[in-house]
Write a protein that holds these residues in place. Structure first.
Motif, PDB file in Angstrom:
ATOM      1  N   ALA A  23      43.181  36.521  49.284  1.00  0.00           N
ATOM      2  CA  ALA A  23      42.828  35.990  47.963  1.00  0.00           C
ATOM      3  C   ALA A  23      41.734  36.831  47.307  1.00  0.00           C
ATOM      4  N   THR A  24      40.748  37.224  48.095  1.00  0.00           N
ATOM      5  CA  THR A  24      39.651  38.041  47.558  1.00  0.00           C
ATOM      6  C   THR A  24      40.173  39.390  47.092  1.00  0.00           C
ATOM      7  N   PHE A  25      41.059  39.996  47.889  1.00  0.00           N
ATOM      8  CA  PHE A  25      41.608  41.289  47.489  1.00  0.00           C
ATOM      9  C   PHE A  25      42.456  41.136  46.224  1.00  0.00           C
ATOM     10  N   GLY A  26      43.164  40.015  46.105  1.00  0.00           N
ATOM     11  CA  GLY A  26      43.927  39.750  44.886  1.00  0.00           C
ATOM     12  C   GLY A  26      43.024  39.675  43.668  1.00  0.00           C
ATOM     13  N   ALA A  27      41.904  38.998  43.813  1.00  0.00           N
ATOM     14  CA  ALA A  27      40.945  38.907  42.708  1.00  0.00           C
ATOM     15  C   ALA A  27      40.404  40.287  42.353  1.00  0.00           C
ATOM     16  N   LEU A  28      40.172  41.116  43.357  1.00  0.00           N
ATOM     17  CA  LEU A  28      39.670  42.473  43.096  1.00  0.00           C
ATOM     18  C   LEU A  28      40.724  43.329  42.396  1.00  0.00           C
ATOM     19  N   ALA A  29      41.985  43.186  42.800  1.00  0.00           N
ATOM     20  CA  ALA A  29      43.065  43.933  42.137  1.00  0.00           C
ATOM     21  C   ALA A  29      43.168  43.500  40.672  1.00  0.00           C
ATOM     22  N   PHE A  30      43.083  42.193  40.437  1.00  0.00           N
ATOM     23  CA  PHE A  30      43.101  41.669  39.074  1.00  0.00           C
ATOM     24  C   PHE A  30      41.917  42.233  38.290  1.00  0.00           C
ATOM     25  N   ILE A  33      42.481  45.770  37.171  1.00  0.00           N
ATOM     26  CA  ILE A  33      43.394  45.855  36.030  1.00  0.00           C
ATOM     27  C   ILE A  33      42.679  45.462  34.743  1.00  0.00           C
ATOM     28  N   VAL A  34      41.881  44.417  34.808  1.00  0.00           N
ATOM     29  CA  VAL A  34      41.117  43.980  33.638  1.00  0.00           C
ATOM     30  C   VAL A  34      40.160  45.091  33.210  1.00  0.00           C
ATOM     31  N   SER A  35      39.487  45.703  34.163  1.00  0.00           N
ATOM     32  CA  SER A  35      38.553  46.793  33.837  1.00  0.00           C
ATOM     33  C   SER A  35      39.283  47.946  33.159  1.00  0.00           C
ATOM     34  N   ASP A  36      40.454  48.307  33.682  1.00  0.00           N
ATOM     35  CA  ASP A  36      41.253  49.375  33.062  1.00  0.00           C
ATOM     36  C   ASP A  36      41.648  48.991  31.636  1.00  0.00           C
TER      37      ASP A  36
END
Length: 141
Positions: A23-30, A33-36
């Protein structure tokens, strides 16, 4: 026991810790993407965040190198468990041997989960808003 839990057990990853790390890695991936998106001019609004396709998050879980996903981790958190999980993910990037395989395996589990959710969705292109709705309906949010 689910297949994912069986795999976590086979990899010597505690089930609860593994689920939190996924779940934490999912939040980081999200977050990556938001940062990009913000860098390219997208507004930082709930509507913009909700509009991100789950396919983009799934792709980021395996396409982006660890350092890109982990680069923007905030340094301060109010939740000590969240802080511990983020620190643990940071440490996993430097591991070798059997433990060094955990991060790629967790990334694969996350991508598989998102791909399964997208495949079961009646929507052609489910988004992060749809994921939040599904989580709320399942009393997970």
């Amino acid at each position: 026991m689910t297949k994912r839990h069986e795999r976590l057990h086979a990899w010597d990853i505690d089930r609860d810790k593994g689920e939190r790390l996924i779940a934490t890695f999912g939040a980081l991936a999200f977050h990556a993407i938001v940062s990009d998106a913000v860098v390219t001019g997208s507004p930082r609004t709930i509507a913009a965040l909700d509009g991100i396709p789950l396919a983009a998050v799934a792709a980021a879980t395996t396409a982006k190198p660890d350092f890109e996903i982990l680069a923007a981790i905030p340094t301060e958190h109010t939740d000590p468990t969240e802080q511990a999980d983020l620190n643990y993910l940071r440490l996993l990037t430097y591991q070798s041997g059997r433990t060094g395989l955990w991060l790629p395996r967790l990334r694969t589990e996350l991508r598989h989960s998102l791909t399964t959710l997208m495949g079961r969705s009646p929507l052609a292109t489910p988004t992060c808003a749809d994921l939040r709705t599904w989580a709320a309906q399942a009393n997970l949010a």
